[in-house]
Structure formats: C-alpha cells, structure tokens
Design an enzyme around this catalytic site. Structure first.
Site, PDB file in Angstrom:
ATOM      1  N   CYS A  44     -20.009  -6.626  14.575  1.00 34.49           N
ATOM      2  CA  CYS A  44     -21.070  -5.605  14.425  1.00 34.49           C
ATOM      3  C   CYS A  44     -21.089  -4.498  15.260  1.00 34.49           C
ATOM      4  CB  CYS A  44     -22.185  -6.173  14.528  1.00 34.49           C
ATOM      5  SG  CYS A  44     -22.229  -7.773  13.240  1.00 34.49           S
ATOM      6  N   TYR A  78     -11.363 -10.539 -10.635  1.00 34.07           N
ATOM      7  CA  TYR A  78     -11.039  -9.806  -9.558  1.00 34.07           C
ATOM      8  C   TYR A  78      -9.569  -8.971  -9.213  1.00 34.07           C
ATOM      9  CZ  TYR A  78      -8.838  -8.846  -5.064  1.00 34.07           C
ATOM     10  OH  TYR A  78      -8.118  -8.048  -3.985  1.00 34.07           O
ATOM     11  N   CYS A 122     -18.949  -1.942  13.600  1.00 30.81           N
ATOM     12  CA  CYS A 122     -18.909  -1.668  12.329  1.00 30.81           C
ATOM     13  C   CYS A 122     -19.363  -0.459  12.149  1.00 30.81           C
ATOM     14  CB  CYS A 122     -19.667  -2.636  11.912  1.00 30.81           C
ATOM     15  SG  CYS A 122     -19.993  -2.525  10.123  1.00 30.81           S
ATOM     16  N   ASP A 131     -14.054 -10.076  -4.167  1.00 27.96           N
ATOM     17  CA  ASP A 131     -13.361 -11.261  -3.539  1.00 27.96           C
ATOM     18  C   ASP A 131     -14.058 -11.954  -2.250  1.00 27.96           C
ATOM     19  OD1 ASP A 131     -13.077  -9.460  -1.516  1.00 27.96           O
ATOM     20  OD2 ASP A 131     -10.737 -10.223  -1.291  1.00 27.96           O
ATOM     21  N   GLN A 146      -3.918 -16.830  -2.599  1.00 27.98           N
ATOM     22  CA  GLN A 146      -4.563 -17.989  -1.813  1.00 27.98           C
ATOM     23  C   GLN A 146      -3.752 -18.112  -0.509  1.00 27.98           C
ATOM     24  OE1 GLN A 146      -5.996 -20.442  -3.787  1.00 27.98           O
ATOM     25  NE2 GLN A 146      -5.290 -19.993  -5.787  1.00 27.98           N
ATOM     26  N   TYR A 189       1.101 -23.166  -4.415  1.00 28.24           N
ATOM     27  CA  TYR A 189       0.403 -22.548  -5.300  1.00 28.24           C
ATOM     28  C   TYR A 189       1.511 -21.982  -6.481  1.00 28.24           C
ATOM     29  CZ  TYR A 189      -3.663 -23.908  -2.714  1.00 28.24           C
ATOM     30  OH  TYR A 189      -4.684 -24.392  -1.858  1.00 28.24           O
ATOM     31  N   GLU A 247      -1.281  -8.592  -5.352  1.00 27.65           N
ATOM     32  CA  GLU A 247      -2.531  -9.310  -5.471  1.00 27.65           C
ATOM     33  C   GLU A 247      -2.347 -10.845  -6.011  1.00 27.65           C
ATOM     34  OE1 GLU A 247      -5.386  -8.311  -5.000  1.00 27.65           O
ATOM     35  OE2 GLU A 247      -4.758  -6.516  -4.404  1.00 27.65           O
ATOM     36  N   LEU A 280       5.529 -20.535  -0.446  1.00 29.96           N
ATOM     37  CA  LEU A 280       4.378 -19.795  -0.542  1.00 29.96           C
ATOM     38  C   LEU A 280       3.019 -20.637  -1.092  1.00 29.96           C
ATOM     39  CD1 LEU A 280       4.278 -16.062  -2.161  1.00 29.96           C
ATOM     40  CD2 LEU A 280       3.440 -16.753   0.313  1.00 29.96           C
ATOM     41  N   ARG A 299       0.651  -1.271  -0.098  1.00 26.20           N
ATOM     42  CA  ARG A 299       0.090  -0.067   0.023  1.00 26.20           C
ATOM     43  C   ARG A 299       0.794   1.288   0.097  1.00 26.20           C
ATOM     44  NH1 ARG A 299      -4.696  -1.881   3.963  1.00 26.20           N
ATOM     45  NH2 ARG A 299      -5.987  -3.023   2.814  1.00 26.20           N
TER      46      ARG A 299
HETATM   47 FE1  SF4 Z   1     -21.842  -6.673  11.088  1.00 25.29          FE
HETATM   48 FE2  SF4 Z   1     -21.105  -4.700   9.749  1.00 25.29          FE
HETATM   49 FE3  SF4 Z   1     -20.801  -7.071   8.820  1.00 25.29          FE
HETATM   50 FE4  SF4 Z   1     -23.142  -5.969   8.780  1.00 25.29          FE
HETATM   51  S1  SF4 Z   1     -21.074  -5.326   7.552  1.00 25.29           S
HETATM   52  S2  SF4 Z   1     -22.650  -8.085   9.461  1.00 25.29           S
HETATM   53  S3  SF4 Z   1     -23.074  -4.866  10.708  1.00 25.29           S
HETATM   54  S4  SF4 Z   1     -19.787  -6.266  10.500  1.00 25.29           S
END
Ligand code: SF4
Length: 360
Positions: free
Chosen positions: A202, A123, A205, A141, A45, A85, A40, A83, A28
């Site tokens: 989540c 991809y 997120c 991906d 894999q 493959y 990439e 590595l 990056r």
């Molecule tokens: Fe959970 Fe965010 Fe994935 Fe939705 S996008 S399942 S909120 S981690």
C-alpha cells in the site's frame, strides 16, 4: 462508488502508474487478436513466468489462426505439454477451426461472438475485445476482484451474486472511454505487482489516497472469498514395464476428464485395502489385459490436480508375455520422451529413468 471526479482521478493515477511500471511481456508487443487470445487462454490457470516460453514456442509453431486450424490435435497437445489443463489447448484448436469456418478467418471483436469460442468466458472475451480491438469492455479476473473490493471496501463473496454483478458494473463504470485496453491491464497489473493477496504494498500504491480498504486499515480483509475446498490426498500407482531399453506407455481414454488423449505410464488409483504391489499389477492388467508380477518400487513424486494431492508411485512390473502394441499402448524409449504428449508428473518419472536403473 466514489463520485465521478474521484473516479476520474483514480483512473488517471492508475494509467500513469501503468505507463511507468508495466512489465514487458511478449504478448504486449502486439495487438494481434490471435496472439492476445492465445496468451489469455494460457494465462487462465498459469503464472506469467511459466507462460512466457510456452507462448513464444506456440507463436513460432502456430503463428496464426490458419496454421493452428490446420494442425492436428497431437501436435497441439505436444506444444502445450507441461502447461496443464489440456482442455485449454483443445479449446484453442477447436476455436481456430471455428474462426475459420464461422468468422471468415478473423477472430471476432464482439464479446458475444468471442464467448462462442471454446474456453472463452466473459473475462477472456472482455480482455480480447479491449486489448486487441480497443473496445470499451471491462474485465473482471482475480486481480481485478482483489483491487476493486479493496478500493471500495466491498464485503461479500465476489464469486457470487450480487457482488459478482456489482464488480462487473463497477469495472465498466470506471473505464475511461477509448482507453479500456490500458485501463484493464493497469488494474490487473496493480493486482499482480502491488495489491498482492497477502501483503499488499500500500505504501507504493498509486491509488491509496482513494482506497477505502487501506483507509480503514483492513485492506487484506477483502476480497471475502469462501474458504478453500479441502485438499484430498490420493495415491496413484504407475507400472514400469520394460522391453529392452523401451518402456510401456498407454493413452488416456479420450472421454477421460483429465489428460484425455495424453500418454502416460499405466496407472491406477490405489483403492482402500489394496497393496501397492497389487495396484501396479492391476494397472498393467487394465492397460494390456496381461497378468504380471510386481518387482518393487522405482520412484515416486507428489503433484497436485485440482483439489487432490496425488502421491504417484512408480513400481516395476514383469509381465507374463510381451504386451501388445495397439492404438492405446506403445513402447517408448525414455530418451525419446519428447515424441509423445505426456502429463508433467509422468514425464518427470520417465525422464528420471534416462541413464538410470539398468534393465531388470
Ligand atoms: Fe493497498 Fe492500493 Fe491495494 Fe488499496 S489498492 S489495498 S492501497 S495496494
């Protein structure tokens, strides 16, 4: 699909999150198309942490397309050793030669042209076009599939039509114009760090407000991947033939589907009703044409190749005469293991012999 303003809010939240949370990774640090291409292919894999030292070594050894195109296959396989493959390494070498011969020495920017390079599919082409050239091209991906199927609660097998096509269309529709490089990497990074396969975070997120899977309380129901293929167990028996402090290694035929051109201990797959003793003798006979006598087990290990769990057993074999060295058989001092490109499991077995069992 959410409405357009909902999608814009989702995109903006993802880009903000990525700006703060992206990992610092060597590839990056540059938008050199060759470096992006190499990274990439290596990442296809293999996990990020494993790829980092290989990527750094590779870029030191083959810093640009011209250097890679001029290398020979042995050097390339050697740099790739461990590595797995290996067709990926061969594909990079052929691709570099194609870039020199067909694209005037420049990695192409067009997705259609990129797909002509060996090992480059939609991809990888999308990743190179967007990350290295800033083109508005989507990527799909495993990480993107997970994030999008959860965000939009998309049922069905994402590896098959029609969902596969729908995911590409969705990934394209979400792209913020001119910021595809960041956006594509943001979705993939969210999949790697937050929207992980078994226990997505989540609560942390940035897009949970727009996530249908989360709102429905069934995020991990998606993606609905087909059940994994059953793993088959097989036994490979490898022969340890010594000559003073050297051991016999043999080259895998160039037309083999696995490890073609690499060097390994003479090895056969144990067949039904065959003893390991008989298999080790057969391994030597197939490699050298010589008869031998099994002199017992030395070491063993387990490794995985595609859907196989391979139990690799190393046994000493004494031969009736000294095996000839030729194009496909060589004597190797275990201490000089680095001289040959060798698949990881065989390399481990040979490394285990260094300073190990005395000559038998
Ligand atoms: Fe959970 Fe965010 Fe994935 Fe939705 S996008 S399942 S909120 S981690």
């Amino acid at each position: 699909l959410n409405d357009a303003s909902g999608n814009r809010a989702l995109t903006a939240a993802l880009l903000d999150w990525y700006a703060d949370h992206q990992r610092i990774l060597p590839w990056r640090q540059s938008d050199d198309p060759y470096a992006v291409w190499v990274s990439e292919i290596m990442l296809q894999q293999t996990r990020v942490a494993t790829v980092i030292p290989y990527f750094e070594r590779w870029m030191e050894r083959f810093p640009d397309v011209t250097t890679l195109a001029a290398a020979n296959e042995d050097e390339v396989l050697h740099c790739w050793q461990g590595l797995g493959y290996y067709s990926r390494a061969r594909g990079l070498l052929q691709g570099a030669r194609m870039v020199i011969g067909r694209f005037d020495g420049r990695v192409p920017a067009d997705v259609g042209d990129l797909c002509l390079l060996p090992g480059v599919g939609p991809y990888t082409a999308g990743a190179i076009a967007s990350i290295a050239f800033g083109k508005d091209e989507p990527v799909v991906d495993g990480n993107v599939i997970r994030v999008l199927t959860r965000l939009f609660a998309l049922p069905g097998d994402p590896t098959k039509a029609p969902l596969k096509r729908e995911l590409w269309e969705l990934a394209r529709a979400l792209l913020p114009a001119g910021r595809a490089a960041e956006f594509n990497q943001a979705v993939m990074e969210l999949g790697a760090l937050c929207c992980t396969p078994r226990s997505p975070l989540c609560g942390e997120c940035p897009v949970r407000g727009s996530c249908l899977g989360f709102r429905q309380g069934e995020a991990t129901r998606f993606p609905e991947l087909a059940k994994r293929v059953k793993v088959t167990r097989i036994v490979h028996v490898a022969a340890l033939v010594r000559n003073g402090d050297r051991i016999l290694v043999t080259q895998v035929p160039l037309n083999a589907s696995l490890w073609a051109g690499l060097w390994r201990l003479p090895t056969v797959e144990l067949s039904a009703a065959e003893t390991e003793e008989a298999a080790s003798v057969r391994a030597v006979a197939e490699a050298t044409g010589l008869t031998g006598v099994d002199a017992g087990p030395v070491a063993d290990l387990v490794h995985h190749v595609t859907r196989y769990r391979v139990h690799l057993k190393l046994r000493t074999v004494k031969t009736s005469a000294e095996p000839p060295t030729d194009r496909s058989n060589q004597w190797l001092r275990p201490a000089n293991l680095d001289e040959l490109a060798m698949p990881a499991p065989h390399r481990k077995l040979v490394a285990g012999l260094i300073g190990g069992a005395p000559d038998q």
